[in-house]
Design a protein around this motif. Structure first.
Motif, short mmCIF file in Angstrom:
data_model
loop_
_atom_site.label_atom_id
_atom_site.label_comp_id
_atom_site.label_asym_id
_atom_site.label_seq_id
_atom_site.Cartn_x
_atom_site.Cartn_y
_atom_site.Cartn_z
N GLU A 133 0.82 -1.22 0.00
CA GLU A 133 0.00 0.00 0.00
C GLU A 133 0.85 1.27 0.00
OE1 GLU A 133 -3.08 -0.10 2.89
OE2 GLU A 133 -3.88 -2.01 2.16
N GLY A 134 1.99 1.21 -0.67
CA GLY A 134 2.81 2.39 -0.83
C GLY A 134 3.49 2.88 0.43
N ALA A 135 3.57 2.04 1.44
CA ALA A 135 4.08 2.47 2.74
C ALA A 135 5.55 2.85 2.68
CB ALA A 135 3.88 1.38 3.78
N GLU A 167 2.37 -6.34 -4.19
CA GLU A 167 2.02 -5.14 -4.94
C GLU A 167 2.30 -3.87 -4.13
OE1 GLU A 167 1.06 -5.07 -7.99
OE2 GLU A 167 0.55 -7.17 -8.39
N ASP A 168 2.30 -2.75 -4.85
CA ASP A 168 2.33 -1.40 -4.25
C ASP A 168 3.56 -1.14 -3.41
OD1 ASP A 168 -0.23 -0.76 -5.34
OD2 ASP A 168 -1.13 -1.99 -3.77
N TRP A 169 4.71 -1.68 -3.84
CA TRP A 169 5.97 -1.28 -3.23
C TRP A 169 6.24 0.18 -3.61
CZ3 TRP A 169 10.64 -1.25 -6.62
CH2 TRP A 169 11.73 -0.68 -5.97
N ASN A 170 6.67 0.95 -2.64
CA ASN A 170 6.98 2.37 -2.83
C ASN A 170 8.45 2.52 -3.23
OD1 ASN A 170 7.54 5.09 -2.57
ND2 ASN A 170 6.26 5.37 -0.78
N PRO A 171 8.76 2.82 -4.48
CA PRO A 171 10.16 2.87 -4.91
C PRO A 171 10.99 3.95 -4.23
CG PRO A 171 8.70 2.64 -6.79
CD PRO A 171 7.84 2.96 -5.61
N PRO A 622 -6.22 3.87 4.14
CA PRO A 622 -4.96 4.49 4.54
C PRO A 622 -4.18 5.05 3.36
CG PRO A 622 -4.75 2.10 4.51
CD PRO A 622 -6.20 2.40 4.27
N ARG A 623 -3.64 6.21 3.55
CA ARG A 623 -2.69 6.77 2.61
C ARG A 623 -1.42 6.93 3.44
NH1 ARG A 623 -4.07 9.38 -2.67
NH2 ARG A 623 -5.95 8.28 -3.17
N PRO A 624 -0.56 5.91 3.49
CA PRO A 624 0.62 6.00 4.35
C PRO A 624 1.36 7.30 4.11
CG PRO A 624 0.46 3.83 3.39
CD PRO A 624 -0.59 4.67 2.75
N SER A 625 2.15 7.64 5.05
CA SER A 625 2.66 8.98 5.25
C SER A 625 2.87 9.82 4.01
CB SER A 625 3.96 8.91 6.01
OG SER A 625 4.86 8.08 5.33
N ALA A 628 -0.03 7.53 -0.27
CA ALA A 628 0.44 6.21 -0.67
C ALA A 628 0.60 5.93 -2.14
CB ALA A 628 -0.47 5.18 -0.08
N ALA A 629 -0.45 5.78 -2.88
CA ALA A 629 -0.23 5.25 -4.23
C ALA A 629 -0.30 6.32 -5.29
CB ALA A 629 -1.23 4.15 -4.53
N VAL A 630 0.51 7.31 -5.17
CA VAL A 630 0.57 8.30 -6.24
C VAL A 630 1.94 8.13 -6.86
CG1 VAL A 630 0.16 10.68 -6.81
CG2 VAL A 630 -0.83 9.74 -4.81
N HIS A 631 2.46 8.61 -7.80
CA HIS A 631 3.53 8.10 -8.67
C HIS A 631 4.55 7.18 -8.02
CE1 HIS A 631 2.78 9.98 -12.53
NE2 HIS A 631 3.65 9.09 -12.92
N GLY A 632 4.69 7.00 -6.82
CA GLY A 632 5.33 5.82 -6.28
C GLY A 632 4.23 4.85 -6.15
N GLY A 633 3.06 5.19 -6.41
CA GLY A 633 1.86 4.49 -6.64
C GLY A 633 1.29 4.88 -7.95
#
Length: 640
Positions: A133-135, A167-171, A622-625, A628-633
């Motif tokens: 979840e982009g954390a 899924e949704d690893w935050n690069p 949740p939108r982690p700090s 969350a999932a915007v261009h790293g999502g």
């Protein structure tokens, strides 16, 4: 009026029966490439025959040009078209003995949302795997999460060969900031299984040594066209693969079964209907996706109208004749699938702009974070000359081009290609599009209107957050940063604005998406992103996501506005989005969604309550700090 008296009750069964299978099926079938103007009575008038459904007590946003008296009621005919609109007393005459009557309670009725850039089947596929979840996490925190996923996906019984795909690893989410992913970090997990973390941006994949070995990736492996194998100072692969290089590993990952995929996709399409989406342009389609749509339609699980954009890879862009033959072949094979309408192809011109990826194509180089230019201008996957020839071939054959263009150089490349095609073909209404438009050079703003190009924007991203500030501002500088998502500037320059979510690249939060386009902050931003310069009016945003996108998809004669004679693709909301405080738009709920007069979401039904609950969780999820999932999502399924 007795049995036909105005009532707030809603019966899904009665409405479905009233519309009739023939009317619903006809309107959900393939629409013509350029829908003709609808026939039928003018708004506020119409046949005196009884309607299948009447919604009254509404504030109707018609989306049509011009003024006129406020519209407060809509009648839906038994053929699935809008029979009449107008005052409650004017529409009341269409109520018959078996008409379903719904009291809107002063809330909005409007055209259903048209999502002009989305990946719904990708959302279904992604739902089958665990998600980060982009954390943003430290390495120990990440390993703890992955250890839990290993246990949840088979534990010891899955050793040593079952893939763990997350899924949704935050690069850019590995803490402390600036930490660089390496396969050794994943190799330290207590497993022999191949592990792959799929970047939420879709342009990055991080794998362990076992996965690299399975894929046969070594220091000697060359970069594929359109991709890069990240290698360290020692020349060895680090385990990070970008863009088309991801396929070197992904081709070895077992696919879920067809039955699993169909069930998962049906559920997410229900979620889209519960969010008010009635038309979607699937922005990444090949044979696999078309076979899924075929299965969904056969099972009666395809509630929306779908315009599939057939994806062309970098090699195909250099062979217009071959690419056209490929697209025509898929259309011929699948054009009988009810609910699909062909005529669109998709091309990636560049990647993503945020640090550390920086693969979006820029006119001027990226900065090093301290204000000094680097040698990197990003990656341009197709030249303007090749893109122009490709566009000309497809436009001449009646197809539209849809370009992924984030950086200002990619945007200019697309516009140059469209200008060439316009000169060669003489066509003035091709309706080609550019999606994302994260940065547009001001010199190019007027070219959208001049060339008739749709500006397809994902404005839920237009807020201050980690992605737009920390991962971008230091690397492009304030002068370019000011042109982030220049929606109002494009509108003032005469461009046609259209909207898309890019779900599941970003969360499907339709109404927060619309709210963010207005206040440039949304529910999750830490501040406004140039609201005074680029924020849109409420009416512009509503039209952008309805009539504007219908125009982009060549179905403005069928849908997009609430007018007599058009298909009854409608949503009834739980508030008046035309008047409520802008911040309240984010929490909008959908009471009912119709496509072609057929109820595809009823919040009062058991299935509707479940779908509405999922939609509510998506809104409050949740939108982690870091949002969350915007261009790293962003751009997961915009990936290859």
């Amino acid at each position: 009026m007795t049995s036909a008296s105005f009532s707030s009750s809603l019966s899904r069964r009665r409405l479905l029966g009233a519309v009739g299978a023939a009317g619903a099926a006809g309107l959900l079938g393939a629409a013509p490439a350029a829908a003709a103007a609808p026939s039928g009575p003018a708004s506020g008038s119409g046949s005196r025959g009884s309607a299948a459904l009447v919604i009254h007590g509404a504030r109707v946003f018609t989306g049509a040009d011009g003024g006129g008296a406020p519209v407060e009621a809509v009648a839906v005919g038994r053929d699935g078209k809008i029979l009449a609109t107008g005052s409650g007393s004017a529409v009341r005459r269409h109520v018959g003995r078996d008409t379903e009557v719904v009291d809107a309670r002063g809330n909005t009725v409007m055209s259903g949302i048209h999502d002009g850039h989305v990946h719904p089947l990708g959302a279904g596929d992604r739902s089958l795997r665990p998600s980060l979840e982009g954390a943003e996490t430290t390495l120990p925190e990440l390993r703890e999460l992955l250890a839990g996923f290993l246990a949840d996906t088979g534990g010891a019984d899955a050793e040593p060969d079952r893939w763990l795909v997350v899924e949704d690893w935050n690069p850019v989410g590995l803490l402390p900031t600036g930490s660089v992913p390496h396969h050794s970090m994943l190799d330290a997990l207590a497993t022999r299984r191949p592990v792959a973390l799929v970047g939420g941006d879709g342009h990055n994949l991080w794998v362990n040594r076992r996965a690299l070995d399975i894929a046969g990736i070594t220091a000697a492996t060359p970069d594929p066209v359109g991709g890069r194998i990240v290698k360290g100072a020692d020349g060895q692969p680090t385990g990070v693969l970008k863009d088309d290089a991801q396929d070197l590993v992904k081709r070895h990952i077992p696919e879920p079964s067809r039955a699993e995929l169909v069930a998962a996709c049906a559920k997410v399409l229900e979620l889209a209907a519960a969010s008010g989406v009635t038309t979607m342009m699937d922005a990444l389609v090949g044979r696999h996706e078309l076979e899924l749509y075929q299965a969904l339609a056969a099972a009666g699980k395809l509630p929306q109208r779908i315009v599939p954009a057939i994806r062309l890879d970098a090699a195909q862009t250099k062979d217009p004749a071959g690419a056209l033959a490929y697209a025509r072949g898929l259309r011929k094979e699948f054009e009988g699938v009810r609910g699909l309408r062909f005529g669109m192809v998709k091309v990636f011109l560049d990647g993503v702009i945020e640090y550390p990826a920086q693969t979006a194509a820029l006119l001027q180089p990226y900065l090093d974070g301290n204000g000094k230019p680097t040698a990197n201008r990003g990656e341009l996957y197709t030249s303007a000359a090749d893109y122009g020839r490709l566009t000309a071939a497809f436009n001449k054959a009646g197809w539209q081009l849809h370009a992924h263009g984030l950086g200002d150089r990619a945007v200019r490349t697309a516009l140059d290609g469209y200008a060439y095609a316009r000169r060669v073909t003489g066509q003035r209404d091709a309706r080609n599009a550019i999606a994302h438009l994260q940065i547009v050079d001001p010199a190019d703003l007027r070219r959208f209107a001049q060339l008739g190009v749709a500006a397809c924007m994902q404005l839920q991203w237009a807020a201050q957050d980690t992605w737009t500030m920390d991962a971008l501002l230091p690397y492009i500088g304030p002068e370019r940063h000011r042109w982030m998502y220049p929606a109002r500037s494009l509108e003032r320059a005469g461009a046609r604005l259209t909207g898309g979510s890019d779900w599941p690249v970003d969360a499907l939060q339709v109404w927060n998406q619309l709210r963010t386009a207005i206040d440039r902050r949304g529910a999750y931003g830490t501040g406004e992103l140039y609201r005074e310069l680029e924020g849109l009016s409420r009416s512009s945003v509503l039209r952008m996501h309805t009539a504007g996108t219908a125009w982009q998809l060549r179905q403005e004669g069928l849908t997009g506005t609430v007018e007599a004679g058009k298909a009854a693709d409608l949503v009834l909301l739980d508030r008046d989005v035309t008047r409520c405080p802008v911040a309240d738009i984010s929490g909008t709920g959908v009471r009912m969604t119709l496509v072609g007069g057929r109820v595809v979401h009823d919040a009062d039904s058991a299935a509707g309550r479940a779908a509405a609950a999922r939609a509510a969780r998506a809104v409050s999820g949740p939108r982690p700090s870091a949002y969350a999932a915007v261009h790293g999502g962003r751009h997961h399924n915009c990936a290859h």
